[in-house]
Design a protein around this motif. Structure first.
Motif, PDB file in Angstrom:
ATOM      1  N   GLU A 199       0.823  -1.221   0.000  1.00 45.47           N
ATOM      2  CA  GLU A 199       0.000   0.000   0.000  1.00 45.47           C
ATOM      3  C   GLU A 199       0.850   1.260   0.000  1.00 45.47           C
ATOM      4  O   GLU A 199       0.327   2.366  -0.113  1.00 45.47           O
ATOM      5  N   GLY A 200       2.162   1.093   0.132  1.00 39.79           N
ATOM      6  CA  GLY A 200       3.025   2.268   0.077  1.00 39.79           C
ATOM      7  C   GLY A 200       4.465   1.864   0.286  1.00 39.79           C
ATOM      8  O   GLY A 200       4.759   0.771   0.754  1.00 39.79           O
ATOM      9  N   ALA A 201       5.358   2.781  -0.097  1.00 45.34           N
ATOM     10  CA  ALA A 201       6.782   2.475   0.062  1.00 45.34           C
ATOM     11  C   ALA A 201       7.545   3.762   0.334  1.00 45.34           C
ATOM     12  O   ALA A 201       7.151   4.846  -0.102  1.00 45.34           O
ATOM     13  N   VAL A 202       8.635   3.592   1.067  1.00 48.59           N
ATOM     14  CA  VAL A 202       9.517   4.725   1.295  1.00 48.59           C
ATOM     15  C   VAL A 202      10.902   4.364   0.752  1.00 48.59           C
ATOM     16  O   VAL A 202      11.495   3.372   1.143  1.00 48.59           O
ATOM     17  N   PRO A 203      11.383   5.159  -0.215  1.00 47.63           N
ATOM     18  CA  PRO A 203      12.722   4.879  -0.764  1.00 47.63           C
ATOM     19  C   PRO A 203      13.799   5.458   0.153  1.00 47.63           C
ATOM     20  O   PRO A 203      13.499   6.249   1.051  1.00 47.63           O
ATOM     21  N   GLY A 204      15.047   5.071  -0.100  1.00 47.01           N
ATOM     22  CA  GLY A 204      16.154   5.610   0.687  1.00 47.01           C
ATOM     23  C   GLY A 204      16.305   7.109   0.507  1.00 47.01           C
ATOM     24  O   GLY A 204      16.701   7.819   1.430  1.00 47.01           O
ATOM     25  N   HIS A 205      16.001   7.572  -0.698  1.00 47.52           N
ATOM     26  CA  HIS A 205      16.118   9.004  -0.992  1.00 47.52           C
ATOM     27  C   HIS A 205      14.798   9.440  -1.610  1.00 47.52           C
ATOM     28  O   HIS A 205      14.494   9.056  -2.738  1.00 47.52           O
ATOM     29  N   GLY A 206      14.016  10.204  -0.886  1.00 44.02           N
ATOM     30  CA  GLY A 206      12.712  10.640  -1.387  1.00 44.02           C
ATOM     31  C   GLY A 206      11.676  10.523  -0.291  1.00 44.02           C
ATOM     32  O   GLY A 206      12.017  10.415   0.886  1.00 44.02           O
ATOM     33  N   TYR A 208       7.797   8.993   1.325  1.00 43.19           N
ATOM     34  CA  TYR A 208       6.845   7.883   1.331  1.00 43.19           C
ATOM     35  C   TYR A 208       5.742   8.185   0.322  1.00 43.19           C
ATOM     36  O   TYR A 208       5.229   9.298   0.266  1.00 43.19           O
ATOM     37  N   GLU A 209       5.425   7.184  -0.476  1.00 42.52           N
ATOM     38  CA  GLU A 209       4.364   7.378  -1.471  1.00 42.52           C
ATOM     39  C   GLU A 209       3.429   6.180  -1.449  1.00 42.52           C
ATOM     40  O   GLU A 209       3.894   5.034  -1.412  1.00 42.52           O
ATOM     41  N   GLN A 210       2.137   6.443  -1.542  1.00 38.62           N
ATOM     42  CA  GLN A 210       1.197   5.323  -1.696  1.00 38.62           C
ATOM     43  C   GLN A 210       1.241   4.808  -3.140  1.00 38.62           C
ATOM     44  O   GLN A 210       1.201   3.617  -3.371  1.00 38.62           O
ATOM     45  N   GLN A 211       1.322   5.751  -4.066  1.00 36.48           N
ATOM     46  CA  GLN A 211       1.375   5.359  -5.493  1.00 36.48           C
ATOM     47  C   GLN A 211       2.838   5.186  -5.930  1.00 36.48           C
ATOM     48  O   GLN A 211       3.246   5.722  -6.962  1.00 36.48           O
ATOM     49  N   PHE A 212       3.605   4.447  -5.144  1.00 40.06           N
ATOM     50  CA  PHE A 212       5.034   4.335  -5.439  1.00 40.06           C
ATOM     51  C   PHE A 212       5.298   3.591  -6.742  1.00 40.06           C
ATOM     52  O   PHE A 212       6.366   3.711  -7.343  1.00 40.06           O
ATOM     53  N   GLN A 213       4.293   2.822  -7.211  1.00 40.95           N
ATOM     54  CA  GLN A 213       4.470   2.055  -8.457  1.00 40.95           C
ATOM     55  C   GLN A 213       4.816   2.976  -9.633  1.00 40.95           C
ATOM     56  O   GLN A 213       5.598   2.598 -10.507  1.00 40.95           O
ATOM     57  N   GLN A 214       4.253   4.192  -9.614  1.00 38.69           N
ATOM     58  CA  GLN A 214       4.561   5.149 -10.707  1.00 38.69           C
ATOM     59  C   GLN A 214       6.053   5.492 -10.689  1.00 38.69           C
ATOM     60  O   GLN A 214       6.695   5.606 -11.726  1.00 38.69           O
ATOM     61  N   THR A 215       6.578   5.680  -9.480  1.00 33.77           N
ATOM     62  CA  THR A 215       7.998   6.015  -9.349  1.00 33.77           C
ATOM     63  C   THR A 215       8.861   4.821  -9.752  1.00 33.77           C
ATOM     64  O   THR A 215       9.905   4.986 -10.379  1.00 33.77           O
TER      65      THR A 215
END
Ligand SMILES: [Zn+2]
Length: 297
Positions: A199-206, A208-215
């Motif tokens: 339902e979401g992800a937080v990258p090392g640099h950037g 937290y996004e729920q729509q992280f799939q776009q990134t």
């Protein structure tokens, strides 16, 4: 540095390099530590103010900006440190990074700096893929190599602490050629991220996004674009050395460097892209006239 609440007991400390945090009553799991003791101290103070304990540290990969603060935690707090086998080897012997960047030669002092060689720290527990409980917190550990050799990431309740398995688009735009050790594995890792029911992800640099799939998709496109450009660059000559290709590619991407360490990092990334092209039968490594050359196919 800002403490951001994701959901329930999950947080992250947002800064240039994010630090994840999950609470479990009297225990607490830190995911990465930031680059140095100043960052570690700041994180410790902030978490203490919020009543968030730290008993365990999960290190995603052996790059100083992710593990450099661990030695301070070890010295000042009673913590258990967890990492995967190969990342552990480098975290415990951090000189290995300047060594591999300097082609195995005992490295010159120039590249033995805080960005390439963090303070060593002993890792208590090796992590493996699959379900694992750390600090009483059950999570799913995925190995997402590509940017580093193993890079395990911690997932819990649909939240992925993704480390550098993908980057924020702003980060990609800033660095243009991200540091990579294997592009095919990086792309497979990105595909794995897309396949997760998260339902979401937080990258090392950037952020937290729920729509992280776009990134994540943007990262896949970024690698493809660099592969295409690398292929184009290769076809400008019948053969070239990896150093000449690195220079040509840095010029093409309008990157100007002044330090040996930067050249070596970019050279590694360029070689990773070329290796991927070789895997796709679009390039070949040859030894000719006492030179190690790359030939377009
Ligand atoms: Zn990294």
């Amino acid at each position: 540095m800002e403490l951001i609440h994701i959901k329930e007991e999950m947080y992250y400390l947002h800064q240039a390099v994010n630090i994840g945090y999950i609470k479990n009553n009297e225990q607490g799991l830190l995911i990465d530590t930031g680059i140095d003791k100043q960052t570690a101290k700041k994180a410790a103070k902030l978490l203490k103010e919020q009543g968030l304990p730290v008993t365990d540290i999960f290190i995603t990969h052996a790059h100083t900006d992710h593990f450099g603060g661990a030695a301070w935690w070890r010295e000042h707090h009673n913590v258990r440190i967890h990492a995967s086998p190969l990342e552990k080897a480098i975290i415990e012997q951090p000189k290995l990074e300047p060594i591999y960047l300097f082609q195995g030669v005992d490295p010159v002092d120039d590249i033995r700096n805080k960005f390439l060689e963090g303070p060593p720290v002993t890792v208590d527990t090796q992590v493996y893929e699959g379900r694992q409980t750390i600090a009483g917190i059950e999570g799913e550990i995925l190995f997402l190599p590509g940017h580093s050799y193993e890079q395990p990431v911690f997932c819990r309740k649909g939240v992925v602490y993704a480390a550098d398995s993908y980057f924020a688009v702003s980060y990609l735009k800033k660095h243009r050629i991200p540091f990579m050790v294997d592009i095919e594995k990086a792309c497979a890792s990105l595909q794995q991220l897309l396949s997760l029911e998260a339902e979401g992800a937080v990258p090392g640099h950037g952020e937290y996004e729920q729509q992280f799939q776009q990134t994540v998709e943007a990262n896949l496109n970024w690698h493809q674009q660099l592969l295409d450009e690398m292929e184009d660059e290769l076809h400008k000559h019948s053969v070239q050395t990896i150093d000449a290709l690195t220079t040509a590619f840095l010029n093409r991407k309008h990157i100007s460097i002044t330090q040996l360490s930067m050249f070596l990092l970019y050279r590694t990334a360029v070689l990773a892209y070329v290796k991927a092209l070789a895997g796709q039968h679009k390039a070949q490594f040859v030894i000719q006239d006492n030179q190690w050359l790359i030939k377009p196919l």
